[in-house]
Design a protein around this motif. Structure first.
Motif, mmCIF file in Angstrom:
data_model
loop_
_atom_site.group_PDB
_atom_site.id
_atom_site.type_symbol
_atom_site.label_atom_id
_atom_site.label_comp_id
_atom_site.label_asym_id
_atom_site.label_seq_id
_atom_site.Cartn_x
_atom_site.Cartn_y
_atom_site.Cartn_z
ATOM 1 N N LEU A 154 34.046 -96.663 8.113
ATOM 2 C CA LEU A 154 32.623 -96.891 8.235
ATOM 3 C C LEU A 154 32.185 -97.831 6.704
ATOM 4 C CD1 LEU A 154 30.960 -93.650 9.357
ATOM 5 C CD2 LEU A 154 31.268 -95.753 10.679
ATOM 6 N N ALA A 155 32.707 -97.235 5.780
ATOM 7 C CA ALA A 155 32.481 -98.193 4.609
ATOM 8 C C ALA A 155 32.745 -99.642 4.562
ATOM 9 C CB ALA A 155 33.162 -97.512 3.470
ATOM 10 N N LYS A 156 34.023 -100.024 5.357
ATOM 11 C CA LYS A 156 34.607 -101.311 5.370
ATOM 12 C C LYS A 156 33.548 -101.952 6.315
ATOM 13 C CE LYS A 156 39.489 -100.374 5.043
ATOM 14 N NZ LYS A 156 40.826 -100.497 5.967
ATOM 15 N N ALA A 157 32.781 -101.459 7.025
ATOM 16 C CA ALA A 157 31.798 -101.996 7.789
ATOM 17 C C ALA A 157 30.183 -102.027 7.249
ATOM 18 C CB ALA A 157 31.693 -101.360 9.291
ATOM 19 N N GLY A 158 30.348 -101.587 6.023
ATOM 20 C CA GLY A 158 29.100 -101.715 5.405
ATOM 21 C C GLY A 158 28.284 -100.414 5.328
ATOM 22 N N VAL A 159 28.663 -99.630 5.759
ATOM 23 C CA VAL A 159 27.962 -98.179 5.878
ATOM 24 C C VAL A 159 27.979 -97.225 4.549
ATOM 25 C CG1 VAL A 159 27.780 -95.891 7.204
ATOM 26 C CG2 VAL A 159 28.161 -98.056 8.304
ATOM 27 N N HIS A 160 26.861 -96.658 3.882
ATOM 28 C CA HIS A 160 26.902 -95.980 2.875
ATOM 29 C C HIS A 160 27.339 -94.465 3.355
ATOM 30 C CE1 HIS A 160 25.637 -93.533 -0.232
ATOM 31 N NE2 HIS A 160 25.615 -94.515 -1.179
ATOM 32 N N VAL A 161 28.467 -94.045 2.785
ATOM 33 C CA VAL A 161 28.895 -92.505 3.312
ATOM 34 C C VAL A 161 28.904 -91.629 2.016
ATOM 35 C CG1 VAL A 161 30.911 -91.156 4.337
ATOM 36 C CG2 VAL A 161 30.480 -93.534 4.981
ATOM 37 N N SER A 162 28.249 -90.342 2.524
ATOM 38 C CA SER A 162 28.194 -89.254 1.383
ATOM 39 C C SER A 162 29.321 -88.291 2.229
ATOM 40 C CB SER A 162 26.894 -88.694 1.210
ATOM 41 O OG SER A 162 26.166 -89.412 0.465
ATOM 42 N N PHE A 163 30.488 -87.764 1.667
ATOM 43 C CA PHE A 163 31.405 -86.802 2.064
ATOM 44 C C PHE A 163 30.876 -85.523 1.536
ATOM 45 C CE2 PHE A 163 35.445 -84.965 2.513
ATOM 46 C CZ PHE A 163 36.097 -85.699 3.927
ATOM 47 N N ILE A 164 30.949 -84.483 2.159
ATOM 48 C CA ILE A 164 30.556 -83.148 1.615
ATOM 49 C C ILE A 164 31.683 -82.552 1.837
ATOM 50 C CG2 ILE A 164 29.077 -81.000 1.500
ATOM 51 C CD1 ILE A 164 26.756 -82.814 2.192
ATOM 52 N N SER A 165 32.573 -81.752 0.607
ATOM 53 C CA SER A 165 33.259 -80.793 0.502
ATOM 54 C C SER A 165 33.307 -79.862 -0.528
ATOM 55 C CB SER A 165 35.017 -81.323 0.979
ATOM 56 O OG SER A 165 35.696 -80.069 1.519
ATOM 57 N N THR A 166 34.259 -78.896 -0.587
ATOM 58 C CA THR A 166 34.513 -78.352 -1.940
ATOM 59 C C THR A 166 35.280 -79.321 -2.879
ATOM 60 O OG1 THR A 166 36.649 -77.310 -1.105
ATOM 61 C CG2 THR A 166 34.493 -76.146 -0.756
ATOM 62 N N SER A 167 35.112 -78.789 -4.368
ATOM 63 C CA SER A 167 35.818 -79.493 -5.323
ATOM 64 C C SER A 167 37.292 -79.632 -5.058
ATOM 65 C CB SER A 167 35.513 -78.766 -6.725
ATOM 66 O OG SER A 167 34.089 -78.964 -6.806
ATOM 67 N N LYS A 168 37.931 -78.582 -4.701
ATOM 68 C CA LYS A 168 39.552 -78.668 -4.813
ATOM 69 C C LYS A 168 39.869 -79.438 -3.563
ATOM 70 C CE LYS A 168 43.272 -75.512 -4.685
ATOM 71 N NZ LYS A 168 43.988 -73.939 -4.616
ATOM 72 N N ASN A 169 39.049 -79.306 -2.363
ATOM 73 C CA ASN A 169 39.582 -80.030 -1.263
ATOM 74 C C ASN A 169 39.430 -81.689 -1.516
ATOM 75 O OD1 ASN A 169 39.960 -77.693 0.201
ATOM 76 N ND2 ASN A 169 38.275 -77.792 1.390
ATOM 77 N N SER A 224 34.361 -98.130 -3.308
ATOM 78 C CA SER A 224 34.099 -96.880 -4.093
ATOM 79 C C SER A 224 32.518 -96.858 -4.378
ATOM 80 C CB SER A 224 34.548 -96.657 -5.676
ATOM 81 O OG SER A 224 34.207 -98.303 -6.217
ATOM 82 N N HIS A 225 31.828 -98.031 -4.070
ATOM 83 C CA HIS A 225 30.374 -98.187 -4.156
ATOM 84 C C HIS A 225 29.731 -97.537 -2.926
ATOM 85 C CE1 HIS A 225 31.515 -101.855 -2.473
ATOM 86 N NE2 HIS A 225 30.220 -101.959 -2.040
ATOM 87 N N LEU A 226 30.638 -97.355 -1.776
ATOM 88 C CA LEU A 226 29.898 -97.004 -0.583
ATOM 89 C C LEU A 226 30.319 -95.777 -0.077
ATOM 90 C CD1 LEU A 226 30.410 -100.359 1.366
ATOM 91 C CD2 LEU A 226 28.330 -99.295 0.793
ATOM 92 N N VAL A 227 31.402 -94.947 -0.567
ATOM 93 C CA VAL A 227 31.883 -93.870 -0.244
ATOM 94 C C VAL A 227 31.814 -92.855 -1.496
ATOM 95 C CG1 VAL A 227 33.755 -92.145 0.745
ATOM 96 C CG2 VAL A 227 33.429 -94.709 1.192
ATOM 97 N N HIS A 228 30.990 -91.778 -1.145
ATOM 98 C CA HIS A 228 30.585 -91.049 -2.469
ATOM 99 C C HIS A 228 31.088 -89.403 -2.020
ATOM 100 C CE1 HIS A 228 28.415 -93.950 -4.877
ATOM 101 N NE2 HIS A 228 27.930 -94.391 -3.610
ATOM 102 N N PHE A 229 31.767 -88.802 -2.859
ATOM 103 C CA PHE A 229 32.259 -87.391 -2.640
ATOM 104 C C PHE A 229 31.200 -86.667 -3.144
ATOM 105 C CE2 PHE A 229 36.864 -88.861 -2.746
ATOM 106 C CZ PHE A 229 37.223 -88.489 -1.244
ATOM 107 N N VAL A 230 30.762 -85.710 -2.476
ATOM 108 C CA VAL A 230 29.883 -84.592 -2.776
ATOM 109 C C VAL A 230 30.705 -83.273 -2.891
ATOM 110 C CG1 VAL A 230 27.587 -83.660 -2.533
ATOM 111 C CG2 VAL A 230 27.958 -85.925 -1.664
ATOM 112 N N GLU A 231 30.767 -82.755 -4.302
ATOM 113 C CA GLU A 231 31.495 -81.624 -4.493
ATOM 114 C C GLU A 231 30.680 -80.416 -4.634
ATOM 115 O OE1 GLU A 231 34.625 -81.879 -7.601
ATOM 116 O OE2 GLU A 231 34.936 -84.113 -7.238
#
Length: 469
Positions: free
Chosen positions: A37-52, A64-71
């Motif tokens: 999705l990021a390759k297609a210009g979509v902004h993604v927030s990915f929620i999981s735990t820190s260790k995962n 990296s400006h389009l995919v953000h990990f939410v720990e």
């Protein structure tokens, strides 16, 4: 036109929040979709735990400006029933998975706060977080269910409500009435009993997997599959006829061809010495816990087959302190043509190596895609969830040989050896070898899956209308 579209996306990007279940068979497909999705210009927030999140692949620097990990820290349970640091199913035995679900459910408040602050356009979630439905409705965020199972297996079970009453093992041993084309996809009775026992069981979280799926499925604006019409077309069409909302295949999300970069160099030095397409890769993933009898029968089957092999063997829980987890003398007797690797290995890079020609594995959908992408001949030994259904589908398509099992589900070394030899060297397996190499042209077609399937899904995210693919 495409440049103008990307320009509009850059000015007003679609914002998606991903919420996968804490199992790597789920986290990885969600991660792959995030990158696509990021390759297609979509902004993604990915929620999981820190260790995962720390155990996931790195985000490409260009995205990296389009995919953000939410720990989010995994909340603890009373009595420390989960071991410290256990944040995914791979960290705990199967009987403790229900407690991980209970801990995961306690992420509800943190996820609600994130959604309230960010107000994404869409939430794409797994089967597990049933409470996301209430969050999405409160903040008027549209919801999509991402089924990481095969479309074949999901169609066989049917959307929630398709089968009257609770699932019974007997009802799962033949194709359902809505599969109107010739099909051999069904459970055997021992598989069906195991499937039903896990699916409808109320666990310590207080909510069964069946109840979770129903709530999310009913509230979703669409259901998406990691699939394509070229491979699972009949089953995708059958599912859509049962489901009044959009059903969208997002492509197979193949990886860009792996490049061997010198890691685990002793493995690759050995592979470099083997003939092209001669080696069987053996791997049952990080989640499946094989019994001692199963490991020993696989070992003896490999020995009897006389084929070169590379076995990625996860350390069994029953292994003795001296590392004894294989038949006595097995390593010495097969050292001239085989390698056993314990611990982490670069699996994709290994599968990409020219000496690998076949794979013995559990027929999980993600592993099927990885193997077919490189044109490997498939020998399948399914164990749980939809793996038996995928195995029957692959055999039906002429893409795999399934290891024979007894009525109780056990298998023998002779059947392992016979299946491997048929797949790799015997004349009777030649058609399957040709079929899997032809399938690689579809499964590994990055342009097809990204520019056709993912692009069509992005259009749906943009306007909420599902156009024919």
């Amino acid at each position: 036109m495409q440049q103008a579209h990307l320009g509009n996306m850059a000015e007003n990007p679609i914002r998606v929040t991903m919420i996968p279940w804490s199992a790597f068979g789920h986290l990885i497909p969600f991660f792959k979709l995030s990158i696509a999705l990021a390759k297609a210009g979509v902004h993604v927030s990915f929620i999981s735990t820190s260790k995962n999140i720390q155990r996931l692949p790195k985000i490409p620097s260009t995205l990296s400006h389009l995919v953000h990990f939410v720990e989010l820290p995994l909340p603890s349970l009373d009595n420390d029933i989960l071991p410290e640091g256990a944040e995914a199913t791979v960290d705990i035995p199967f009987e403790k998975h229900e407690y991980l679900k209970a801990a995961f459910d306690k992420l509800q408040d943190a996820v609600k706060q994130f959604v309230a602050n960010q107000l994404p356009d869409w939430i794409i979630c797994d089967f597990n977080p049933h409470w996301v439905v209430d969050i999405a409705q409160e903040f008027q965020v549209k919801l999509i269910l991402f089924s990481i199972l095969s479309a074949t297996g999901t169609t066989f079970i049917g959307p929630p409500g398709t089968r009257a009453g609770h699932l019974s093992p007997e009802s799962l041993t033949a194709p359902p009435e809505w599969v109107t084309f010739p099909s051999s996809v069904a459970f055997r009775i021992h598989e069906a009993i195991h499937f039903c026992a896990g699916f409808d069981k109320v666990n310590s979280s207080g909510v069964s997997d069946f109840e979770r799926v129903i709530k999310i499925h009913d509230a979703s604006k669409a259901v998406i599959f990691r699939s394509c019409y070229e491979i699972e077309g009949e089953y995708l069409n059958a599912y859509q006829k049962l489901f009044e909302k959009p059903m969208i295949p997002i492509g197979l999300l193949p990886v860009e061809r792996a490049v061997v970069d010198g890691c685990s160099d002793n493995i690759f030095e050995w592979l470099d010495k083997q003939a092209s397409k001669s080696v069987v890769f053996v791997g049952f993933g990080s989640e499946l816990k094989l019994s001692k009898d199963q490991v020993f029968e696989i070992a003896y089957g490999l020995e009897e087959s006389q084929l070169p092999f590379l076995w990625a063997l996860r350390k069994p829980s029953w292994e003795s302190n001296d590392g004894y987890s294989l038949p006595v003398g097995f390593i010495e007797r097969t050292s001239n043509r085989g390698r056993v690797c314990k611990g982490w290995i670069p699996q994709l890079e290994i599968l990409a190596h020219s000496s690998i020609g076949g794979s013995l594995f559990h027929s999980g959908w993600g592993s099927v895609i990885e193997n077919l992408q490189f044109g490997h001949t498939l020998v399948v030994l399914p164990f749980n969830i939809d793996q038996p259904l995928i195995a029957r589908f692959l055999v039906e398509k002429g893409l795999a040989i399934e290891v024979k099992r007894n009525e109780d589900g056990s298998f023998t070394r002779n059947d392992i050896a016979a299946s491997l030899r048929q797949a790799m060297v015997l004349e009777e397996g030649k058609k399957i070898r040709n079929n899997t190499r032809e399938a690689a042209a579809i499964v590994g077609n990055l342009k097809l899956h990204q520019d056709h399937y993912v692009a069509a899904f992005v259009q749906f995210l943009k306007n909420g209308i599902r156009k024919p693919i």
